[in-house]
Structures are given as C-alpha cells and as structure tokens.
Scaffold this motif. Sequence first.
Motif, short mmCIF file in Angstrom:
data_model
loop_
_atom_site.label_atom_id
_atom_site.label_comp_id
_atom_site.label_asym_id
_atom_site.label_seq_id
_atom_site.Cartn_x
_atom_site.Cartn_y
_atom_site.Cartn_z
N LEU A 94 10.22 32.99 -3.12
CA LEU A 94 11.19 33.88 -3.72
C LEU A 94 11.37 35.10 -2.81
O LEU A 94 10.42 35.84 -2.56
CB LEU A 94 10.72 34.30 -5.11
CG LEU A 94 11.76 34.86 -6.06
CD1 LEU A 94 11.41 34.48 -7.49
CD2 LEU A 94 11.83 36.37 -5.96
N TYR A 95 12.58 35.31 -2.31
CA TYR A 95 12.83 36.23 -1.20
C TYR A 95 13.68 37.42 -1.63
O TYR A 95 14.67 37.26 -2.35
CB TYR A 95 13.53 35.46 -0.07
CG TYR A 95 13.80 36.25 1.18
CD1 TYR A 95 12.76 36.84 1.89
CD2 TYR A 95 15.09 36.40 1.66
CE1 TYR A 95 13.00 37.56 3.05
CE2 TYR A 95 15.35 37.11 2.82
CZ TYR A 95 14.30 37.69 3.50
OH TYR A 95 14.54 38.40 4.66
N ALA A 96 13.31 38.61 -1.19
CA ALA A 96 13.98 39.83 -1.64
C ALA A 96 15.12 40.28 -0.74
O ALA A 96 15.85 41.21 -1.09
CB ALA A 96 12.96 40.97 -1.74
N GLY A 97 15.29 39.67 0.41
CA GLY A 97 16.31 40.13 1.35
C GLY A 97 15.71 40.98 2.46
O GLY A 97 14.62 41.53 2.33
N ARG A 98 16.44 41.13 3.55
CA ARG A 98 15.91 41.85 4.72
C ARG A 98 15.82 43.36 4.50
O ARG A 98 14.84 43.98 4.82
CB ARG A 98 16.80 41.57 5.94
CG ARG A 98 16.73 40.15 6.47
CD ARG A 98 17.37 40.10 7.86
NE ARG A 98 17.42 38.73 8.36
CZ ARG A 98 18.51 37.96 8.35
NH1 ARG A 98 19.63 38.44 7.84
NH2 ARG A 98 18.48 36.74 8.83
#
Length: 257
Positions: free
Chosen positions: A34-38
Amino acid sequence: MKQTTLTNSNYWASVNQQLFLQNLERNIEQPVFLYAGRNTNFCAFAVVGYVMSRQDPLGYVQFMISLYKNGKAEYAGVMYKPSEAIRRQVGLVLYEGELDRNDADQMLFFTLADHFKGYINLFHLRYKEGRELGLWAATNLSKFNDMLRATMKAEIQCVGYDLIRLKLKNPVQFMQEKIETGDVFLYLNNRILRRKNHGKVKKHIPTHFVLLKKLTEENGIVTMTYWDAGFTTQRQIELTTFKRLLYGVSWSVRNRK
C-alpha cells in the motif's frame, strides 16, 4: 465472497472500476505494498490503511465498496462522507508512482484526510487541487492517534510531542515491550530514513509516521525494521541518531474492552 465486477459509480466519476477492484485485491493479499505516493503528505493515512486491510480485511473491503457505491460509508461506527471536491479528484492523481494507478488507495487517503482534522490543518480545511502535497493532508501526532482509535479494534496509548524530541531513558527497551502488546507506530523526523520533498521549513520537525516491526540495539547501533508507506525496510543507525529522529511513539493494546 470475491467481488469481480462493479457498475459505474454516480459519485466517483474518475475512478476506474477494474483498477479499483484490483487495488482492493492486492491490498488484501499483500497490504505491505500500500503506497502513499512520492511527494504527498499521505504517509499517516497509508499507515491507517495498512492496519485496516491487515487486521480487518473483510470490513475494509466492505467499507471501500460501500464508499464507492454510495459516496459515503461507515467503518467502526464512524460515518465518512467525502466532499464533492474529493470525489472529483480521486482517480486523477498523477506523477506519484504506484498511487497513480491505485484508485482505491486514492479514495481511502483522500477520504481520511477530508474527515480527520488537526490544528495543523486549520487554515487548509477545504480541499483544492494539489493540496495533498501540502498542509491540507498533513498529520500531527494527536490527529494520527484519533485515526488509530477510530479504525483499530484496540486501545491506543501514546507518548510524544509535535515539536519537541521525545526523551526516553531506554527507547529500545521501551519499544520492545510495546511491540509485545500490539502494534507500535513511530513519529519521526525522516531526513535520514527517507528523502522526501517537504521543503526547508520542515527540516527540523517530524513529518513521518511508520509502523515499527522490530527494534534491537548492540554497541550503540540500532537495527530497526519498519513498514513505511509501501515498503518494509531494515535500517541500522546510531542510537544517538535514532533519539534525534524520534518525536512520538503510539502503540495499541490488544484485546482491551
């Protein structure tokens, strides 16, 4: 029962149904990704989403599908009803790596950011395009704890501050004891742990939340394993450096009623 199709939502015009379902399936099977963005300020919301999908996968999926179908949904007794500006934006995030294609993650992060507010958000309460990069999506320690208490089936306790480093006589032993009781979350100044475009004004304050999985110390060197918005990482740093990074510790106490 596995959901394989969805009709077009009347509330989320830019959300791709297939990408939404694929995103949900991946989060259940591999929540670690699950990725939050750069460059967003979504790290705290990613931690909450990671915990939700890991501890309550069925409830998480039911909540997300209800949110997609109805534009609002209830989770753990709390009703979430994101604004029209949020519903227009979800599915349109660009240039943020995996977050660009993960419509369910976008929906959850924007919904949580729209619902939970802290003093840090007082002058940025309403969403405008691009505000996920700034103070609208920022999270202070008490706001983070409010989100944990609203979504986790456990008691949440905390020590720490937003602007003053946390001083613990033996932080490693303290956190090892907390890991035995439940999940442990760290509030950090992330200049060393992760490079991120937070701007000069934030260099000397905490900006980041991670889920601590393991912590040991030997001869003044701390080895920490932690989940950080899309990645599980093991890092070795000096104990003195670790103390400088640490501003807050939140932990859950399982099976408390």
